[in-house]
Design a protein around this motif. Sequence first.
Motif, PDB file in Angstrom:
ATOM      1  N   GLU A  71       0.915  -1.073   0.476  1.00  0.00           N
ATOM      2  CA  GLU A  71       0.207   0.279  -0.220  1.00  0.00           C
ATOM      3  C   GLU A  71       1.200   1.192  -0.312  1.00  0.00           C
ATOM      4  O   GLU A  71       1.412   1.216   0.626  1.00  0.00           O
ATOM      5  CB  GLU A  71      -0.672   0.141   1.494  1.00  0.00           C
ATOM      6  N   TYR A  72       0.995   1.614  -0.823  1.00  0.00           N
ATOM      7  CA  TYR A  72       1.536   3.929  -0.602  1.00  0.00           C
ATOM      8  C   TYR A  72       0.627   4.258  -0.652  1.00  0.00           C
ATOM      9  O   TYR A  72      -0.555   4.820  -1.444  1.00  0.00           O
ATOM     10  CB  TYR A  72       2.236   3.341  -2.658  1.00  0.00           C
ATOM     11  N   THR A  93      -2.807   3.637  -7.197  1.00  0.00           N
ATOM     12  CA  THR A  93      -2.987   1.944  -6.863  1.00  0.00           C
ATOM     13  C   THR A  93      -1.456   1.484  -7.868  1.00  0.00           C
ATOM     14  O   THR A  93      -1.443   0.384  -7.439  1.00  0.00           O
ATOM     15  CB  THR A  93      -4.221   2.067  -7.342  1.00  0.00           C
ATOM     16  N   GLU A  94      -1.675   2.328  -9.256  1.00  0.00           N
ATOM     17  CA  GLU A  94      -0.610   1.891  -9.775  1.00  0.00           C
ATOM     18  C   GLU A  94       0.488   1.636  -9.255  1.00  0.00           C
ATOM     19  O   GLU A  94       1.474   0.901  -9.748  1.00  0.00           O
ATOM     20  CB  GLU A  94      -0.972   3.164 -11.130  1.00  0.00           C
ATOM     21  N   ILE A  99       5.688  -1.390  -6.631  1.00  0.00           N
ATOM     22  CA  ILE A  99       6.292  -1.134  -6.040  1.00  0.00           C
ATOM     23  C   ILE A  99       6.125  -3.425  -5.386  1.00  0.00           C
ATOM     24  O   ILE A  99       7.116  -3.429  -5.285  1.00  0.00           O
ATOM     25  CB  ILE A  99       6.035  -0.664  -4.254  1.00  0.00           C
ATOM     26  N   ARG A 100       4.659  -3.489  -5.708  1.00  0.00           N
ATOM     27  CA  ARG A 100       4.590  -4.772  -4.810  1.00  0.00           C
ATOM     28  C   ARG A 100       5.094  -5.584  -6.190  1.00  0.00           C
ATOM     29  O   ARG A 100       5.529  -6.731  -5.608  1.00  0.00           O
ATOM     30  CB  ARG A 100       2.675  -4.869  -5.372  1.00  0.00           C
ATOM     31  N   GLN A 101       5.482  -5.734  -7.891  1.00  0.00           N
ATOM     32  CA  GLN A 101       5.119  -6.401  -8.454  1.00  0.00           C
ATOM     33  C   GLN A 101       7.367  -6.303  -8.192  1.00  0.00           C
ATOM     34  O   GLN A 101       8.018  -7.861  -8.758  1.00  0.00           O
ATOM     35  CB  GLN A 101       5.289  -6.639  -9.318  1.00  0.00           C
ATOM     36  N   THR A 102       7.927  -5.520  -8.259  1.00  0.00           N
ATOM     37  CA  THR A 102       8.892  -5.456  -7.692  1.00  0.00           C
ATOM     38  C   THR A 102       9.869  -5.377  -6.767  1.00  0.00           C
ATOM     39  O   THR A 102      10.612  -6.730  -7.367  1.00  0.00           O
ATOM     40  CB  THR A 102       9.699  -3.710  -8.005  1.00  0.00           C
ATOM     41  N   ASP A 127       9.945  15.758  -3.497  1.00  0.00           N
ATOM     42  CA  ASP A 127      11.268  16.278  -4.503  1.00  0.00           C
ATOM     43  C   ASP A 127      11.528  15.979  -5.854  1.00  0.00           C
ATOM     44  O   ASP A 127      12.319  16.203  -5.781  1.00  0.00           O
ATOM     45  CB  ASP A 127      11.616  17.247  -3.588  1.00  0.00           C
ATOM     46  N   GLY A 128      10.626  14.741  -6.023  1.00  0.00           N
ATOM     47  CA  GLY A 128      10.474  13.952  -7.570  1.00  0.00           C
ATOM     48  C   GLY A 128      11.351  12.773  -6.892  1.00  0.00           C
ATOM     49  O   GLY A 128      11.958  12.413  -5.953  1.00  0.00           O
ATOM     50  N   GLY A 129      11.534  11.630  -7.657  1.00  0.00           N
ATOM     51  CA  GLY A 129      11.504  10.584  -7.577  1.00  0.00           C
ATOM     52  C   GLY A 129      11.278   9.777  -6.199  1.00  0.00           C
ATOM     53  O   GLY A 129      11.881   8.771  -5.983  1.00  0.00           O
ATOM     54  N   THR A 130       9.797  10.003  -5.969  1.00  0.00           N
ATOM     55  CA  THR A 130       9.517   9.027  -4.995  1.00  0.00           C
ATOM     56  C   THR A 130       9.514   7.868  -5.402  1.00  0.00           C
ATOM     57  O   THR A 130       9.735   7.211  -4.374  1.00  0.00           O
ATOM     58  CB  THR A 130       8.123   9.883  -4.682  1.00  0.00           C
ATOM     59  N   ARG A 131       8.704   7.656  -6.943  1.00  0.00           N
ATOM     60  CA  ARG A 131       8.838   6.335  -6.860  1.00  0.00           C
ATOM     61  C   ARG A 131      10.128   5.471  -6.396  1.00  0.00           C
ATOM     62  O   ARG A 131      10.264   4.157  -5.978  1.00  0.00           O
ATOM     63  CB  ARG A 131       8.618   5.909  -8.670  1.00  0.00           C
TER      64      ARG A 131
END
Length: 211
Positions: A71-72, A93-94, A99-102, A127-131
């Motif tokens: 859950e993000y 959700t995306e 994250i889960r699949q990774t 501030d960018g790069g959150t993923r």
Amino acid sequence: MEYVNPEGLRLDGRRPMEMRQIRAEIGTVAKADGSAVFEMGNTKVIAAVYGPREVQNRSQQISDKALVRCEYSMANFSTGDRMRKPKGDRRSTEISLVIRQTMEACIMTHLMPRSQIDIFVQVLQADGGTRSACINAATLALADAGIPLRDLVTSCSAGYLNSTPLLDLNYVEDSAGGPDVTVGFLPKLDKVTLLQILLENTKQLEYRRGQ
């Protein structure tokens, strides 16, 4: 707008191929089985892991491996935009799915059949790069929880602005509209577990998970 000046420096003083300062701390959530805070520049995220534990919904139980859930979310104070976003919106959700699949690609789920692993990730400051920061935090939290891993996932983004490739985009660079890519990599196994590309203009999203 000029993102790299004639001296070869970006708006925040970095070189084009220079990452932001990284800071990480594990064991930050006392009641979680594993947790971590991860910072990339001004981006800060926290991850907490619970499990392996008994599957809460028996209909979701998998006989030969562990069930991984993720859950993000973004804290309402994480950006300058104070508008509340509904829980479970399309972007959240995306990213939860990504994250889960990774993480599934690096967790040795076959060693924990009929169990459940829950990963919670929240952006505290964006501030960018959150993923990428979320993936790095989740990896550290899993390791802190003692979850068996094939390898540690490392992640970073890169983009292309004004004919210049840039590593580890901040928010201003990420919002400029150029193409960018987020990569998740298993260094010991030398495998890519995430490759997500956002194309310029069309904003088409491509996703592939390597095994």
